[in-house]
Design a protein around this motif. Structure first.
Motif, PDB file in Angstrom:
ATOM      1  N   LEU A 112      -4.750   2.115   3.435  1.00 38.10           N
ATOM      2  CA  LEU A 112      -4.267   3.473   3.681  1.00 38.10           C
ATOM      3  C   LEU A 112      -4.339   3.790   5.164  1.00 38.10           C
ATOM      4  O   LEU A 112      -5.414   3.753   5.762  1.00 38.10           O
ATOM      5  N   SER A 113      -3.200   4.079   5.752  1.00 35.92           N
ATOM      6  CA  SER A 113      -3.163   4.333   7.192  1.00 35.92           C
ATOM      7  C   SER A 113      -3.546   5.771   7.525  1.00 35.92           C
ATOM      8  O   SER A 113      -3.934   6.083   8.649  1.00 35.92           O
ATOM      9  N   ASN A 114      -3.443   6.655   6.552  1.00 36.97           N
ATOM     10  CA  ASN A 114      -3.729   8.069   6.779  1.00 36.97           C
ATOM     11  C   ASN A 114      -5.180   8.362   6.408  1.00 36.97           C
ATOM     12  O   ASN A 114      -5.618   8.114   5.286  1.00 36.97           O
ATOM     13  N   SER A 115      -5.931   8.906   7.361  1.00 37.06           N
ATOM     14  CA  SER A 115      -7.354   9.159   7.120  1.00 37.06           C
ATOM     15  C   SER A 115      -7.557  10.186   6.005  1.00 37.06           C
ATOM     16  O   SER A 115      -8.540  10.121   5.257  1.00 37.06           O
ATOM     17  N   GLU A 126      -3.518   8.871  -9.734  1.00 37.11           N
ATOM     18  CA  GLU A 126      -3.740   8.050 -10.919  1.00 37.11           C
ATOM     19  C   GLU A 126      -4.725   6.922 -10.624  1.00 37.11           C
ATOM     20  O   GLU A 126      -5.627   6.622 -11.441  1.00 37.11           O
ATOM     21  N   LEU A 127      -4.569   6.309  -9.449  1.00 37.57           N
ATOM     22  CA  LEU A 127      -5.465   5.216  -9.074  1.00 37.57           C
ATOM     23  C   LEU A 127      -6.896   5.703  -8.938  1.00 37.57           C
ATOM     24  O   LEU A 127      -7.848   5.038  -9.361  1.00 37.57           O
ATOM     25  N   HIS A 128      -7.051   6.873  -8.338  1.00 41.17           N
ATOM     26  CA  HIS A 128      -8.385   7.433  -8.183  1.00 41.17           C
ATOM     27  C   HIS A 128      -9.050   7.604  -9.541  1.00 41.17           C
ATOM     28  O   HIS A 128     -10.228   7.234  -9.738  1.00 41.17           O
ATOM     29  N   THR A 129      -8.294   8.120 -10.503  1.00 38.29           N
ATOM     30  CA  THR A 129      -8.840   8.331 -11.850  1.00 38.29           C
ATOM     31  C   THR A 129      -9.238   7.010 -12.499  1.00 38.29           C
ATOM     32  O   THR A 129     -10.318   6.882 -13.091  1.00 38.29           O
ATOM     33  N   VAL A 130      -8.355   6.022 -12.336  1.00 34.99           N
ATOM     34  CA  VAL A 130      -8.611   4.720 -12.942  1.00 34.99           C
ATOM     35  C   VAL A 130      -9.840   4.072 -12.311  1.00 34.99           C
ATOM     36  O   VAL A 130     -10.725   3.557 -13.020  1.00 34.99           O
ATOM     37  N   GLY A 164       0.814  -1.212   0.000  1.00 31.84           N
ATOM     38  CA  GLY A 164       0.000   0.000   0.000  1.00 31.84           C
ATOM     39  C   GLY A 164       0.845   1.257   0.000  1.00 31.84           C
ATOM     40  O   GLY A 164       0.544   2.233  -0.704  1.00 31.84           O
ATOM     41  N   ASP A 165       1.928   1.247   0.781  1.00 32.48           N
ATOM     42  CA  ASP A 165       2.792   2.432   0.850  1.00 32.48           C
ATOM     43  C   ASP A 165       3.426   2.746  -0.503  1.00 32.48           C
ATOM     44  O   ASP A 165       3.626   3.912  -0.849  1.00 32.48           O
ATOM     45  N   MET A 166       3.766   1.689  -1.252  1.00 30.95           N
ATOM     46  CA  MET A 166       4.366   1.903  -2.578  1.00 30.95           C
ATOM     47  C   MET A 166       3.354   2.485  -3.555  1.00 30.95           C
ATOM     48  O   MET A 166       3.715   3.203  -4.490  1.00 30.95           O
ATOM     49  N   LEU A 167       2.082   2.134  -3.338  1.00 26.77           N
ATOM     50  CA  LEU A 167       1.037   2.619  -4.245  1.00 26.77           C
ATOM     51  C   LEU A 167       0.571   4.026  -3.890  1.00 26.77           C
ATOM     52  O   LEU A 167      -0.059   4.698  -4.706  1.00 26.77           O
ATOM     53  N   THR A 168       0.865   4.455  -2.661  1.00 28.79           N
ATOM     54  CA  THR A 168       0.383   5.762  -2.206  1.00 28.79           C
ATOM     55  C   THR A 168       0.789   6.905  -3.141  1.00 28.79           C
ATOM     56  O   THR A 168      -0.025   7.803  -3.406  1.00 28.79           O
ATOM     57  N   PRO A 169       2.023   6.922  -3.672  1.00 21.22           N
ATOM     58  CA  PRO A 169       2.373   8.016  -4.600  1.00 21.22           C
ATOM     59  C   PRO A 169       1.499   8.059  -5.849  1.00 21.22           C
ATOM     60  O   PRO A 169       1.455   9.067  -6.546  1.00 21.22           O
ATOM     61  N   TYR A 170       0.823   6.933  -6.132  1.00 23.62           N
ATOM     62  CA  TYR A 170      -0.010   6.875  -7.329  1.00 23.62           C
ATOM     63  C   TYR A 170      -1.492   7.093  -7.004  1.00 23.62           C
ATOM     64  O   TYR A 170      -2.371   6.724  -7.785  1.00 23.62           O
TER      65      TYR A 170
END
Length: 1253
Positions: free
Chosen positions: A296-299, A264-268, A255-261
């Motif tokens: 996601l650990s951050n609210s 993009e993920l939201h759009t997809v 999850g942490d690796m995907l956080t920067p994306y």
């Protein structure tokens, strides 16, 4: 010698295993001759089943070139692994992993075989390949997965490759060459693009996900994320779905690796959820987004996906509107997962989401499964207390709506004739799936939301149901009352009159199923609302149940009434039951004689419970009841009567315990002979008698005590066998397509642990738990008599401390540990251990204690963790002195871990209180959870106290290690229990370690002094007790603090509420501490003021331990004629006499045996002669004593003494009077009376003469 073997087929090979190992393994191929082994193995010539080709493993053949021609009709059979066999197996493996695919395909086919023999042989070769050549094996699987035309082989390759490449016991990926790693990754991604079968694509995605979870964090697969984004952006629904499947599974790992994306993920996600026309893609996208949100650990990161929630819900409604209910059910299951893990994500749109779910639940046109999942979503939200406390209670309109839905589901019940004619109470004819789901969900809803929310809703809806004409509605209301009782108990108790009236009114309903439901409700209320219900409503409930037992037209009603008697009596005192026993026992005896078997079973259970609750009061009925019970036990021999006989055993044993050994003795012998006979007859595995018999034996043991020992040799073997039962477990992958079939066995339950789905046969576990409990009972009851069985029981129970399949098994194992040690120690101490000595106790302790310590941090249940600590403490009290430093260190290390874990749990609960929806009801639930946590710390304190008392100053280095964990517990932000326990630990150190503990005084005494005036009485008690200890052992270190200590103690003693029951223990300990200051630090106080103040606090009567210490100190001070104690002109003598009178009147409660029974000296006897003159002196101080409000008993005693007048008989009169006031006629009391007066006569050079002057 050579032989020609009959040709079996064009390409068959035949190899047969001889009965003994041999060095030459033969491969027979059609048309080829080989040398045969010696004639010692004639069976080679005539294989028993020549119709099936058999290829042995290991295989050796001089011409391996022939081997590739083998076809998939081969069978591998493992052989002993001598050097020659190993060489042959390696040769066979070389063929399998060679350039040709056919042998490898054959191996995979055999791995899927239904033949255990064939599959086992193939597994042997496969495991050897993993060990010896993982590179080739992995590549073979990858190529087969990519290119095999056979779907079954591709699927199997995907499964095997996943297991090889993921983190299990055979994780081989790091062992592969870099080139092969790259090849496999490339083949996997290519296979995803190429594969057309959806089931295999899913398996491929599983493999990719699990491999990626291991290597992506170290950038071991840089091509994967671009590949996934490429798939998602493609026009291929198949690739889009595959990419989302991988996203969903990878999220929890990277999850942490995907956080920067995120952007993009939201759009997809948004694009696919809103635009894709393929339901499978939308579901996969929903799965991916939910898993990503969960990781996601951050609210604030989670909140960025809030706008996706409407589209996520649209995926569900779109599937429903298009009639795709299977897809809708997938969506619901995913949303349920989100509701359980991230309920706060739903908060902003909670009204819309819950409203939609209730709309689905209300839609009768939908499948039941769909509606049930919608209900499950709402119930899951309600149960998500830890993450969203109180959130659902803010939606009362929806709670009312959900309650109405569940009530309507309870109406889905038919009046099936089978229910009325049933032979068993378990028969649930007419109950539909809807009905069962409604029942379960009402129970869960009430437990999660509590009575303040549910009771008003139920009160609003029940009247319409109860006033309706349909019996189903009456039935539904009564069933609902029973279901909500547990969760609403505190609120329902406040409205008991209305609840009980509602239920009892239905006892007269014309429909038997309604009457049954009313009885069922009373039974459940008796359990959940007891003992309040029993205490206040026995006059209404018991006659109603007795009347229901007369319903001979409806045996189901009769039987259930008897069962309800059981529930009622379990929370009932003998006093309440006594007036009803004649009627209840009489009716139960009638049912035993005339009822159907189901009714008889209910009557037996009720009789057992009534006997257990009424105890000695049941003796009156013993002679009437026991013959019937024995007749059933002896005569109920048919298979259909097994449960009846089992319940007769239960009843007999409980009746025996109730009436006691003397009354039961004669019948007990006959009963045990029957049980022995049954036990030796070989019962079937499903016979319920087994479990009942185990418990009956244990009760008989408890009743007969040591007289039971001769039967232990009969009881123990089957008991040990049951305790040693292995769990019947089936394990599959959690995402396996193969579901564990529960339909064939109602005793099979499934749980999911991590990525495993485990099916467990509960009947086996219950028998095992019963047996373990009984072993503990025997050890507890028989003490040293249990010694002969310890060596068998300990190895059986110790491993069960970590038996995570069943809580009751662990509980029993935990409870048994100190009992086993105690039994061994008593046997050794009493010379009954067959020559064994203390070394045996140490050996047993070295086996038990480390096992307990090791199990502690792994125990998931807080209650069992508390029991483990308690058991460990008991073990230390028994064998602590035999432990070495390493063992003590391991205990201390684990205590640290337990404290850390407990603190972490409490911190998490504290965070929950900050939630915006947190309310009073949630606060109550948290309070209960924290109380369990405080019990953990309480037991830690007990253990440390035991270690300190055992090792004294030698334990202090470990105490130093723990100080950083314990000192924070003194803080005002901690609970009262935490502060109290922390103080008690220091008290023990100060008391047991003497001078070695003085170095801690500077640190802990300021805390102690402050805690003396804590608002909590228990904390005050511990603190003032500690001051007393420090006064006694602190010497010069304590002297500078004497003044402040006096001030603190004075506040406790002078408190206007000091003598109230809650405060009396703190008061008594403060008085005791004050006495120790008087005793050990007289030079630092104004003794003429402090000592009389202390005297006027006496006697103390609350803390009996401290009372004896204090009153012994008073004695010693009086015996040495302490000046400050007596006061000027002996002015405090009346008070001293009064204190002694009260103390000695109480016998040994307030005084040590030495104080109460100390004999008179010769001087005292001589002085007793002058007692008549002493009487006159005593009368002269009577007015002062009365004015000081001294004890009535002393006043009465003086009156009698003065009436006796002077003369030699006065002493006897005084003694007689004292005996009357003491309610005793013992010589001790007479001695005490004389000692009171002689003490007064012995001071100040003889008061009688002074009075005479």
């Amino acid at each position: 010698m050579s032989a020609k073997i009959k040709t079996l087929g064009a390409s068959d090979f035949l190899l047969y295993i001889p009965p003994k190992p041999f060095s030459e393994i033969l491969l027979f191929q059609p048309g080829i001759s080989f040398g045969l082994p010696p004639p010692a193995f004639p069976s080679l010539y005539s294989p028993p089943n020549p119709s099936r080709a058999v290829l042995l493993s290991p295989l050796h053949h001089p011409r391996p070139a022939v081997i590739p021609a083998l076809q998939p009709n081969l069978t591998f059979i493992p052989l002993p692994m001598d050097p020659a066999s190993t060489q042959m197996q390696q040769a066979q493996l070389a063929v399998i992993l060679g350039s040709e695919l056919a042998p490898f395909e054959t191996l995979l086919t055999h791995l899927m075989s239904s033949s255990n023999e064939q599959r086992s042989a193939a597994e042997s070769l496969y495991n050897l390949a993993k060990q010896t050549d993982p590179d080739t094996l992995s590549l073979k699987l990858a190529h087969l997965l990519h290119s095999s035309p056979q779907m079954e082989l591709r699927a199997m390759s995907a499964i095997l490759l996943r297991k090889l490449l993921t983190r299990d016991d055979s994780y081989i990926y790091p062992r592969l060459t870099t080139q092969n790693q790259a090849s496999i990754k490339s083949i996997l991604l290519s296979s995803i693009q190429r594969e057309e079968a959806k089931s295999i694509t899913k398996k491929l995605c599983d493999t990719v996900s699990e491999l990626a979870s291991s290597i992506l964090p170290d950038n071991g697969w840089p091509e994967l994320l671009p590949f996934m984004f490429q798939c998602v952006s493609s026009d291929s629904p198949k690739l889009q779905e595959a990419a989302f499947l991988i996203f969903a599974q990878l999220a929890q790992y990277i999850g942490d690796m995907l956080t920067p994306y995120i952007k993009e993920l939201h759009t997809v996600f948004l694009q696919c959820l809103t635009s894709s026309s393929h339901a499978d893609v939308r579901i996969a996208a929903l799965n991916a987004v939910i898993n990503f949100i969960q990781c996601l650990s951050n609210s604030s990161d989670r909140d960025r996906f809030q706008d996706l929630l409407p589209t996520m819900m649209h995926t569900l409604t779109q599937a429903l509107n298009s009639g795709q209910e299977a897809t809708a059910q997938e969506a619901l299951e995913l949303l349920i997962d989100l509701a359980g893990t991230e309920p706060r994500f739903l908060r902003r749109q909670l009204v819309e989401v819950v409203g939609s779910m209730l709309q689905i639940a209300e839609a009768e046109s939908l499948e039941e499964a769909t509606r049930h999942l919608a209900i499950e979503f709402v119930i899951t939200l309600a149960e998500a207390r830890e993450r969203a406390p109180g959130m659902m209670r803010k939606l009362p309109q929806f709670i009312s709506r959900l309650f109405a839905i569940l009530m309507k589901m309870l109406l889905d019940i038919e009046d099936d004739p089978v229910w009325h004619s049933a032979e068993s109470e378990d028969e649930d004819a007419g109950e539909t799936t809807n009905y069962c789901v409604g029942q379960e969900c009402l129970d869960r809803l009430s437990i999660s939301l509590g009575g303040n929310t549910i009771v008003p809703v139920s009160s609003e809806q029940f009247p319409a149901y109860l006033s309706a004409q349909e019996w189903q509605k009456h039935h539904a209301a009564l069933i609902a009352v029973a279901q909500i009782a547990e969760g609403c108990a505190k609120v329902m108790i406040k409205n008991l009159d209305r609840v009980v009236s509602m239920v009892l009114n239905s006892f007269q309903d014309p429909h038997p199923r309604v009457r049954w439901a009313a009885i069922n409700a009373i039974g459940q209320l008796s359990t959940d609302l007891g003992p309040d219900l029993q205490l206040h409503y026995h006059q209404q409930v018991l006659p109603a149940l007795a009347g229901a037992m007369d319903d001979f037209q409806n045996p189901r009603v009769q039987a259930h009434a008897a069962s309800a008697i059981l529930n009622f009596s379990e929370n009932c005192t003998p006093v309440i039951l006594l007036p009803y026993l004649d009627g209840i026992v009489g009716k139960l005896l009638v049912l035993l004689q005339n009822g159907k078997q189901m009714v008889q079973e209910g009557a037996l259970t009720a009789l057992a419970s009534v006997a257990d609750s009424s105890q000695e009061n049941f003796k009156k009925y013993y002679d009437a009841v026991m013959p019937y019970l024995k007749a059933i036990l002896i005569n109920a021999t048919d298979k259909s009567n097994r449960m009846l006989r089992a319940k007769a055993m239960e009843c007999i044993s409980l009746v025996g315990m109730a009436v006691g050994k003397e009354k039961f003795r004669d019948d007990a012998k006959q009963v045990m002979e029957v049980l022995m006979s049954l036990q030796g007859s070989g019962m079937e595995s499903d016979d319920p008698t087994t479990s009942y018999m185990l418990q009956a034996w244990a009760r008989l043991c408890k009743c007969l005590g040591q007289d039971f020992l001769p039967y232990m040799s009969v009881v123990m073997p089957p008991l040990l066998q049951s305790a040693q039962l292995k769990p019947d477990v089936t394990i599959t992958s959690a995402d396996s397509d193969n579901e564990i079939d529960e339909s064939d066995d109602e005793g099979m339950e499934t749980i999911t642990l991590g990525d495993k789905r485990i099916g467990i046969k509960t009947s086996v576990l219950e028998e095992k738990a019963t047996a373990c409990n009984m072993l503990c009972c025997y050890a507890d009851e028989l003490k040293e008599g249990f010694y002969p069985w310890i060596d068998q029981v300990a190895p059986t129970l110790v491993p069960l401390l970590k038996f995570y399949f069943h809580e009751e098994v662990r509980k029993a194992a935990v409870s048994a540990m100190p009992e086993l040690l105690r039994s061994a120690k008593l046997a050794v101490d009493k010379g009954l251990a067959q020559g064994r000595n203390e070394a045996y106790i140490k050996q047993l302790s070295d086996y038990i204690v480390p096992a307990l310590v090791e199990a502690l941090p792994k125990e998931p249940d807080t209650e069992i963790c508390t029991s483990m600590l308690d058991a460990l403490n008991e073990c230390l009290q028994i064998s602590g002195p035999l432990m070495d430093q390493n063992q003590v260190k391991s205990i201390v290390d684990e205590i640290k871990q337990v404290i850390i874990a407990s603190s972490s749990r409490k911190k998490e609960r504290a965070e929950r209180t900050k939630a915006e929806d947190f309310d009073a009801e949630e606060g109550e639930l948290l309070k209960e959870e924290n109380e369990q946590e405080e019990e953990v710390f309480e037991q830690i304190g007990e253990i440390l106290g035991t270690l300190v008392k055992t090792f004294k100053a030698a334990f202090l280095p470990y105490f130093d290690e723990l100080s950083s964990y314990l000192t924070p517990m003194w803080g005002k932000d901690k609970t009262a229990d935490e502060r109290r326990v922390a103080i008690c630990i220091f008290d023990d150190v100060a008391e047991q370690c003497g001078e070695a503990a003085l170095r801690y005084y500077d640190t802990y005494l300021p805390f102690l002094l402050e805690a003396c005036n804590d608002e909590n009485a228990d904390v005050r008690q511990a603190a003032v007790y500690g001051l007393g200890v420090c006064a006694e052992f602190g010497g010069s270190v304590f002297k500078p603090l004497v003044g402040e200590a006096l001030s603190r103690l004075n506040l406790v003693i002078k408190d206007p509420h000091a003598m109230q029951s809650d405060n009396i223990m703190a008061y008594d300990n403060a008085v005791s501490a004050l006495g120790k200051i008087c005793q050990f630090h007289r030079d630092r106080i104004d003794a003429s003021q402090v000592v009389p103040a202390w005297l006027h606090c006496l006697p103390i009567k609350g803390d009996l331990i401290e009372a004896k210490i204090v009153h012994e100190l008073l004695c010693s001070m009086a015996e040495r004629s302490d000046t400050e104690l007596l006061g000027p002109s002996n002015q405090y003598l009346p008070k001293i006499v009064a204190v002694f009178a009260e103390v000695l009147c109480a016998g040994k409660d307030l005084a040590t045996e030495q104080t109460a029974e100390q004999p008179m000296t010769e001087r005292e006897v001589i002085m007793a002669i002058d007692i008549a003159m002493f009487m006159r002196w005593l009368v002269s101080i009577r007015a002062a004593m009365a004015a000081a409000a001294e004890a009535k008993k002393v006043g009465t005693m003086i009156d009698v003494a003065s009436d006796a007048g002077p003369g030699a008989g006065a002493g006897a009169s005084v003694a007689s009077a004292f005996c009357t006031t003491a309610d005793a006629t013992t010589a001790t009391s007479i001695n005490a009376a004389l000692r009171i007066f002689i003490f007064a006569a012995s001071i100040s050079e003889g008061p009688p003469r002074a009075l005479g002057d």
